[in-house]
Design a protein around this motif. Structure first.
Motif, mmCIF file in Angstrom:
data_model
loop_
_atom_site.group_PDB
_atom_site.id
_atom_site.type_symbol
_atom_site.label_atom_id
_atom_site.label_comp_id
_atom_site.label_asym_id
_atom_site.label_seq_id
_atom_site.Cartn_x
_atom_site.Cartn_y
_atom_site.Cartn_z
ATOM 1 N N ALA A 144 0.767 -1.099 -0.063
ATOM 2 C CA ALA A 144 0.219 -0.287 0.078
ATOM 3 C C ALA A 144 0.778 1.181 0.088
ATOM 4 C CB ALA A 144 -0.757 0.178 1.211
ATOM 5 N N PHE A 145 2.074 1.113 0.319
ATOM 6 C CA PHE A 145 2.874 2.175 0.314
ATOM 7 C C PHE A 145 4.041 2.127 -0.744
ATOM 8 C CE2 PHE A 145 1.361 2.277 4.773
ATOM 9 C CZ PHE A 145 1.022 3.365 4.794
ATOM 10 N N GLY A 146 3.858 1.258 -1.635
ATOM 11 C CA GLY A 146 4.722 1.148 -2.802
ATOM 12 C C GLY A 146 5.953 0.270 -2.396
ATOM 13 N N VAL A 147 5.935 -0.429 -1.327
ATOM 14 C CA VAL A 147 7.048 -1.448 -1.016
ATOM 15 C C VAL A 147 6.787 -2.459 -2.010
ATOM 16 C CG1 VAL A 147 8.050 -2.782 0.808
ATOM 17 C CG2 VAL A 147 7.343 -0.434 1.331
ATOM 18 N N VAL A 148 7.818 -2.791 -2.625
ATOM 19 C CA VAL A 148 7.891 -3.908 -3.644
ATOM 20 C C VAL A 148 8.167 -5.240 -2.635
ATOM 21 C CG1 VAL A 148 9.144 -5.260 -5.557
ATOM 22 C CG2 VAL A 148 8.976 -2.391 -5.350
ATOM 23 N N PRO A 149 7.250 -6.242 -2.859
ATOM 24 C CA PRO A 149 7.304 -7.325 -1.939
ATOM 25 C C PRO A 149 7.793 -8.334 -2.816
ATOM 26 C CG PRO A 149 5.070 -7.368 -3.148
ATOM 27 C CD PRO A 149 5.789 -6.086 -3.370
ATOM 28 N N ILE A 150 8.942 -9.124 -2.150
ATOM 29 C CA ILE A 150 9.539 -10.158 -2.594
ATOM 30 C C ILE A 150 9.082 -11.470 -2.076
ATOM 31 C CG2 ILE A 150 11.642 -11.507 -3.408
ATOM 32 C CD1 ILE A 150 11.340 -8.926 -4.599
ATOM 33 N N VAL A 151 8.303 -12.380 -2.797
ATOM 34 C CA VAL A 151 7.504 -13.418 -1.825
ATOM 35 C C VAL A 151 7.832 -14.924 -2.404
ATOM 36 C CG1 VAL A 151 5.587 -11.896 -1.506
ATOM 37 C CG2 VAL A 151 5.423 -13.484 -3.554
ATOM 38 N N ASP A 203 4.278 -12.889 -11.150
ATOM 39 C CA ASP A 203 5.488 -13.888 -10.981
ATOM 40 C C ASP A 203 6.727 -13.528 -10.963
ATOM 41 O OD1 ASP A 203 3.139 -15.631 -10.960
ATOM 42 O OD2 ASP A 203 3.424 -16.391 -12.838
ATOM 43 N N ARG A 204 7.103 -12.247 -11.164
ATOM 44 C CA ARG A 204 8.452 -11.941 -11.145
ATOM 45 C C ARG A 204 8.843 -11.378 -9.911
ATOM 46 N NH1 ARG A 204 8.129 -7.665 -16.188
ATOM 47 N NH2 ARG A 204 5.920 -7.332 -15.176
ATOM 48 N N LEU A 205 7.816 -11.228 -9.165
ATOM 49 C CA LEU A 205 8.338 -10.926 -7.584
ATOM 50 C C LEU A 205 8.306 -12.250 -6.863
ATOM 51 C CD1 LEU A 205 5.931 -8.134 -7.390
ATOM 52 C CD2 LEU A 205 8.377 -7.907 -7.912
ATOM 53 N N VAL A 206 8.279 -13.212 -7.340
ATOM 54 C CA VAL A 206 8.211 -14.761 -6.568
ATOM 55 C C VAL A 206 9.613 -15.404 -6.633
ATOM 56 C CG1 VAL A 206 7.231 -16.892 -6.263
ATOM 57 C CG2 VAL A 206 5.631 -14.703 -6.975
ATOM 58 N N VAL A 207 10.151 -15.720 -5.690
ATOM 59 C CA VAL A 207 11.286 -16.507 -5.487
ATOM 60 C C VAL A 207 11.097 -18.084 -5.972
ATOM 61 C CG1 VAL A 207 12.545 -14.986 -4.124
ATOM 62 C CG2 VAL A 207 11.176 -17.028 -3.318
ATOM 63 N N SER A 208 11.865 -18.607 -6.775
ATOM 64 C CA SER A 208 11.949 -20.042 -6.870
ATOM 65 C C SER A 208 12.541 -20.878 -5.884
ATOM 66 C CB SER A 208 12.382 -20.343 -8.431
ATOM 67 O OG SER A 208 13.463 -19.714 -8.526
ATOM 68 N N GLU A 209 13.572 -20.135 -5.399
ATOM 69 C CA GLU A 209 14.309 -20.758 -3.991
ATOM 70 C C GLU A 209 14.020 -20.247 -2.950
ATOM 71 O OE1 GLU A 209 18.959 -20.916 -2.980
ATOM 72 O OE2 GLU A 209 18.428 -20.755 -4.859
ATOM 73 N N PHE A 210 13.475 -21.056 -1.846
ATOM 74 C CA PHE A 210 13.246 -20.489 -0.535
ATOM 75 C C PHE A 210 14.388 -20.321 0.304
ATOM 76 C CE2 PHE A 210 11.221 -20.249 3.627
ATOM 77 C CZ PHE A 210 10.241 -19.405 3.572
ATOM 78 N N PHE A 256 16.155 -14.816 -1.992
ATOM 79 C CA PHE A 256 15.460 -13.334 -1.767
ATOM 80 C C PHE A 256 16.430 -12.472 -2.390
ATOM 81 C CE2 PHE A 256 12.347 -15.907 0.598
ATOM 82 C CZ PHE A 256 11.190 -15.411 0.541
ATOM 83 N N ALA A 257 17.389 -12.719 -1.681
ATOM 84 C CA ALA A 257 18.646 -11.604 -2.238
ATOM 85 C C ALA A 257 18.713 -11.471 -3.524
ATOM 86 C CB ALA A 257 19.884 -11.903 -1.522
ATOM 87 N N ASN A 258 18.885 -12.663 -4.362
ATOM 88 C CA ASN A 258 18.950 -12.754 -5.850
ATOM 89 C C ASN A 258 17.728 -12.049 -6.342
ATOM 90 O OD1 ASN A 258 21.454 -13.925 -5.718
ATOM 91 N ND2 ASN A 258 20.799 -15.946 -5.756
ATOM 92 N N LYS A 259 16.681 -12.173 -6.129
ATOM 93 C CA LYS A 259 15.766 -11.774 -6.577
ATOM 94 C C LYS A 259 15.601 -10.110 -6.267
ATOM 95 C CE LYS A 259 12.424 -13.423 -8.286
ATOM 96 N NZ LYS A 259 12.040 -13.903 -9.872
ATOM 97 N N ILE A 260 15.942 -9.657 -5.216
ATOM 98 C CA ILE A 260 16.006 -8.369 -4.940
ATOM 99 C C ILE A 260 17.353 -7.464 -5.774
ATOM 100 C CG2 ILE A 260 16.908 -6.208 -3.559
ATOM 101 C CD1 ILE A 260 15.576 -8.293 -1.246
#
Length: 81
Positions: A2-9, A22-29, A34-38
Motif C-alpha cells: 500500500a506504500f509502494g514497497v515491492v514485495p519479494i515473496v 510472478d517476477r516477484l516470486v522467488v523460486s528458491e526459498f 530472496f537476495a538474488n531476486k532483489i
C-alpha cells in the motif's frame, strides 16, 4: 504494498496471487533466493515499475472499499438463494 514497497515473496499460501506478478516470486526459498531476486529487480531498473504496480494493485483490489463491496456481493448472493 500500500506504500509502494515491492514485495519479494515465496509461492507459499496466497503470496503469489496477492502480489500479482510472478517476477516477484522467488523460486528458491532461501536467503540467497530472496537476495538474488532483489538484486535482479534492482539491476533490471524495474524497481519503480514494481513499486507503482503493487501500489495500484492494492488500490484496485485490497482497500476497505473493495473489501466492503466484495462482502456486499456475498451477502446479496446468500439472500438471493
Amino acid at each position: 504494498m500500500a506504500f509502494g514497497v515491492v514485495p519479494i515473496v515465496s509461492s507459499a499460501g496466497f503470496n503469489q496471487s496477492i502480489c500479482g506478478d510472478d517476477r516477484l516470486v522467488v523460486s528458491e526459498f532461501s536467503e540467497m533466493g530472496f537476495a538474488n531476486k532483489i538484486m535482479e529487480i534492482e539491476s533490471s531498473g524495474k524497481w519503480d515499475y514494481f513499486s507503482h504496480f503493487v501500489y495500484n494493485r492494492v488500490i484496485a483490489n485490497f482497500t476497505e472499499v473493495q473489501a466492503l463491496e466484495s462482502l456486499k456481493q456475498v451477502i446479496n448472493a446468500l439472500y438471493s438463494e
